[in-house]
Design a protein around this motif. Sequence first.
Motif, PDB file in Angstrom:
ATOM      1  N   GLN A  61       0.831  -1.208   0.000  1.00  0.00           N
ATOM      2  CA  GLN A  61       0.000   0.000   0.000  1.00  0.00           C
ATOM      3  C   GLN A  61       0.868   1.262   0.000  1.00  0.00           C
ATOM      4  O   GLN A  61       0.556   2.244  -0.681  1.00  0.00           O
ATOM      5  CB  GLN A  61      -0.919  -0.005   1.225  1.00  0.00           C
ATOM      6  CG  GLN A  61      -2.029  -1.045   1.152  1.00  0.00           C
ATOM      7  CD  GLN A  61      -2.897  -1.042   2.393  1.00  0.00           C
ATOM      8  OE1 GLN A  61      -2.598  -0.317   3.350  1.00  0.00           O
ATOM      9  NE2 GLN A  61      -3.955  -1.845   2.385  1.00  0.00           N
ATOM     10  N   LEU A  62       1.975   1.214   0.763  1.00  0.00           N
ATOM     11  CA  LEU A  62       2.866   2.378   0.780  1.00  0.00           C
ATOM     12  C   LEU A  62       3.490   2.617  -0.593  1.00  0.00           C
ATOM     13  O   LEU A  62       3.644   3.763  -1.047  1.00  0.00           O
ATOM     14  CB  LEU A  62       3.957   2.193   1.841  1.00  0.00           C
ATOM     15  CG  LEU A  62       3.506   2.349   3.292  1.00  0.00           C
ATOM     16  CD1 LEU A  62       4.660   2.005   4.236  1.00  0.00           C
ATOM     17  CD2 LEU A  62       3.021   3.770   3.551  1.00  0.00           C
ATOM     18  N   ASN A  63       3.864   1.519  -1.257  1.00  0.00           N
ATOM     19  CA  ASN A  63       4.425   1.677  -2.612  1.00  0.00           C
ATOM     20  C   ASN A  63       3.390   2.270  -3.571  1.00  0.00           C
ATOM     21  O   ASN A  63       3.705   3.143  -4.414  1.00  0.00           O
ATOM     22  CB  ASN A  63       4.922   0.332  -3.135  1.00  0.00           C
ATOM     23  CG  ASN A  63       6.140  -0.165  -2.376  1.00  0.00           C
ATOM     24  OD1 ASN A  63       6.958   0.646  -1.924  1.00  0.00           O
ATOM     25  ND2 ASN A  63       6.277  -1.478  -2.230  1.00  0.00           N
ATOM     26  N   GLU A  64       2.144   1.786  -3.463  1.00  0.00           N
ATOM     27  CA  GLU A  64       1.091   2.330  -4.333  1.00  0.00           C
ATOM     28  C   GLU A  64       0.847   3.809  -4.043  1.00  0.00           C
ATOM     29  O   GLU A  64       0.691   4.614  -4.985  1.00  0.00           O
ATOM     30  CB  GLU A  64      -0.201   1.536  -4.117  1.00  0.00           C
ATOM     31  CG  GLU A  64      -0.127   0.108  -4.652  1.00  0.00           C
ATOM     32  CD  GLU A  64      -1.404  -0.669  -4.334  1.00  0.00           C
ATOM     33  OE1 GLU A  64      -1.530  -1.806  -4.819  1.00  0.00           O
ATOM     34  OE2 GLU A  64      -2.274  -0.115  -3.641  1.00  0.00           O
ATOM     35  N   LYS A  65       0.837   4.155  -2.752  1.00  0.00           N
ATOM     36  CA  LYS A  65       0.626   5.561  -2.411  1.00  0.00           C
ATOM     37  C   LYS A  65       1.783   6.431  -2.885  1.00  0.00           C
ATOM     38  O   LYS A  65       1.588   7.571  -3.325  1.00  0.00           O
ATOM     39  CB  LYS A  65       0.436   5.711  -0.906  1.00  0.00           C
ATOM     40  CG  LYS A  65      -0.875   5.141  -0.406  1.00  0.00           C
ATOM     41  CD  LYS A  65      -1.020   5.303   1.082  1.00  0.00           C
ATOM     42  CE  LYS A  65      -2.350   4.728   1.572  1.00  0.00           C
ATOM     43  NZ  LYS A  65      -2.506   4.862   3.033  1.00  0.00           N
ATOM     44  N   SER A  66       3.021   5.887  -2.802  1.00  0.00           N
ATOM     45  CA  SER A  66       4.171   6.655  -3.286  1.00  0.00           C
ATOM     46  C   SER A  66       4.074   6.894  -4.792  1.00  0.00           C
ATOM     47  O   SER A  66       4.348   7.985  -5.293  1.00  0.00           O
ATOM     48  CB  SER A  66       5.465   5.910  -2.941  1.00  0.00           C
ATOM     49  OG  SER A  66       6.576   6.611  -3.440  1.00  0.00           O
ATOM     50  N   THR A  67       3.661   5.808  -5.522  1.00  0.00           N
ATOM     51  CA  THR A  67       3.479   5.971  -6.988  1.00  0.00           C
ATOM     52  C   THR A  67       2.389   6.984  -7.296  1.00  0.00           C
ATOM     53  O   THR A  67       2.543   7.845  -8.193  1.00  0.00           O
ATOM     54  CB  THR A  67       3.128   4.617  -7.617  1.00  0.00           C
ATOM     55  OG1 THR A  67       4.140   3.661  -7.273  1.00  0.00           O
ATOM     56  CG2 THR A  67       3.027   4.750  -9.127  1.00  0.00           C
ATOM     57  N   LEU A  68       1.293   6.901  -6.544  1.00  0.00           N
ATOM     58  CA  LEU A  68       0.188   7.839  -6.767  1.00  0.00           C
ATOM     59  C   LEU A  68       0.618   9.271  -6.441  1.00  0.00           C
ATOM     60  O   LEU A  68       0.241  10.230  -7.129  1.00  0.00           O
ATOM     61  CB  LEU A  68      -0.998   7.425  -5.898  1.00  0.00           C
ATOM     62  CG  LEU A  68      -2.284   8.272  -6.067  1.00  0.00           C
ATOM     63  CD1 LEU A  68      -2.770   8.218  -7.504  1.00  0.00           C
ATOM     64  CD2 LEU A  68      -3.352   7.788  -5.110  1.00  0.00           C
ATOM     65  N   LEU A  69       1.464   9.414  -5.397  1.00  0.00           N
ATOM     66  CA  LEU A  69       1.958  10.743  -5.049  1.00  0.00           C
ATOM     67  C   LEU A  69       2.853  11.308  -6.144  1.00  0.00           C
ATOM     68  O   LEU A  69       2.788  12.492  -6.475  1.00  0.00           O
ATOM     69  CB  LEU A  69       2.709  10.675  -3.711  1.00  0.00           C
ATOM     70  CG  LEU A  69       3.241  12.018  -3.180  1.00  0.00           C
ATOM     71  CD1 LEU A  69       2.083  12.980  -2.937  1.00  0.00           C
ATOM     72  CD2 LEU A  69       4.054  11.816  -1.920  1.00  0.00           C
ATOM     73  N   LYS A  70       3.670  10.457  -6.730  1.00  0.00           N
ATOM     74  CA  LYS A  70       4.530  10.919  -7.833  1.00  0.00           C
ATOM     75  C   LYS A  70       3.695  11.370  -9.023  1.00  0.00           C
ATOM     76  O   LYS A  70       3.972  12.402  -9.661  1.00  0.00           O
ATOM     77  CB  LYS A  70       5.493   9.801  -8.247  1.00  0.00           C
ATOM     78  CG  LYS A  70       6.586   9.536  -7.227  1.00  0.00           C
ATOM     79  CD  LYS A  70       7.501   8.420  -7.692  1.00  0.00           C
ATOM     80  CE  LYS A  70       8.604   8.134  -6.668  1.00  0.00           C
ATOM     81  NZ  LYS A  70       9.503   7.031  -7.101  1.00  0.00           N
ATOM     82  N   SER A  71       2.674  10.558  -9.348  1.00  0.00           N
ATOM     83  CA  SER A  71       1.805  10.957 -10.483  1.00  0.00           C
ATOM     84  C   SER A  71       1.082  12.259 -10.163  1.00  0.00           C
ATOM     85  O   SER A  71       0.896  13.114 -11.049  1.00  0.00           O
ATOM     86  CB  SER A  71       0.796   9.840 -10.776  1.00  0.00           C
ATOM     87  OG  SER A  71      -0.084   9.657  -9.674  1.00  0.00           O
ATOM     88  N   THR A  72       0.680  12.422  -8.883  1.00  0.00           N
ATOM     89  CA  THR A  72       0.026  13.677  -8.494  1.00  0.00           C
ATOM     90  C   THR A  72       0.979  14.859  -8.633  1.00  0.00           C
ATOM     91  O   THR A  72       0.611  15.936  -9.103  1.00  0.00           O
ATOM     92  CB  THR A  72      -0.466  13.572  -7.046  1.00  0.00           C
ATOM     93  OG1 THR A  72      -1.328  12.440  -6.909  1.00  0.00           O
ATOM     94  CG2 THR A  72      -1.231  14.834  -6.650  1.00  0.00           C
TER      95      THR A  72
END
Length: 334
Positions: free
Chosen positions: A254-265
């Motif tokens: 979940q942390l990896n997914e959130k980090s990826t989502l944060l980068k895209s944001t």
Amino acid sequence: MARPKSYTDEDVIRIVTQLCSDGRKPTGWLIKEALGRGKIASIQADLDRLIAEGKLPEIQMEPSGGSNSELRIVETSYELPVELQDMLSLKELELGKILREMTIGINDKAHAHYETLIAARIRELDAQSDVLAQAKATAELDKRDMEIRLQKQVENNEVFEDQIENLENRLTNSKTEKSDLVQTINQMTDSLSKLTEKADQQYALLDGLRQTISDKDKAHAAMEVKLEHAVDEAKKSKLQLTDLLAHYEVVKVQLNEKSTLLKSTQESLNQSNNQISAQRKENTELTATNRLLEKNLEDAESEIALLHEQKQHLETDFFEGENTKNPIKEGLPQ
């Protein structure tokens, strides 16, 4: 409008006085010849006016003193017969009449010549006045066209100013939303750092648990008989540890997914910033790129809406992660 005279009354009086002193009868023709300018009829009218006003005495041409003396000499010398004297007087009258008619004819021709010149000049002036009137009418039409164009240009400028004001308001709103997004991202970054710190604490706790398990295994090998109850607790601890490891992997994913989502944001935010800077540059060319700017603003608004949705998803995921961590902490041994 009558043309001004090219001579004065003093000039006429002076020339008349000079002609009388020379023994010549002043006429319009002789005065014009002496002046070198003027019109014969006008000069003759001025001469008659000056005589009527008393500025010039009535002209009575008398033979000069020299001619009287010569006549007396001739009369004393000899006397002509009466018939010859009568014929001589008739010839003199005829000769004077012929000279008068010749003078009047010459004056009439000169007058007609000057009248022809004046008529030609008047025609030229009329033609010039017609040309000037046409030019004036054309200039007035051009002036009206320019006034209409200027009025339309002023109206267009007012419309453009209103559009510029609306775009500036939109740009201000976009800046405000951007600052809100930056604050939100900063808050999410702080939350992520806190989650990272908590994950580090969980890693440390996991290491401590592993060390505890190894110690318990050693104690279990040495004290199998004495610590049956401890073995049961160790088995329970193993089961809890397994669950904790499984949950740890889930949290890591979940942390990896959130980090990826944060980068895209963050990339979307950078694109939004680039679009806003491009819109600022295009704001100076509103007359040509007004529609393109509105389209870019709509795209930016849609992206901002997407960012808001992503933010809400991230907050939802974050709260779910917090809810899942609390049961894990409660299951860990004290």
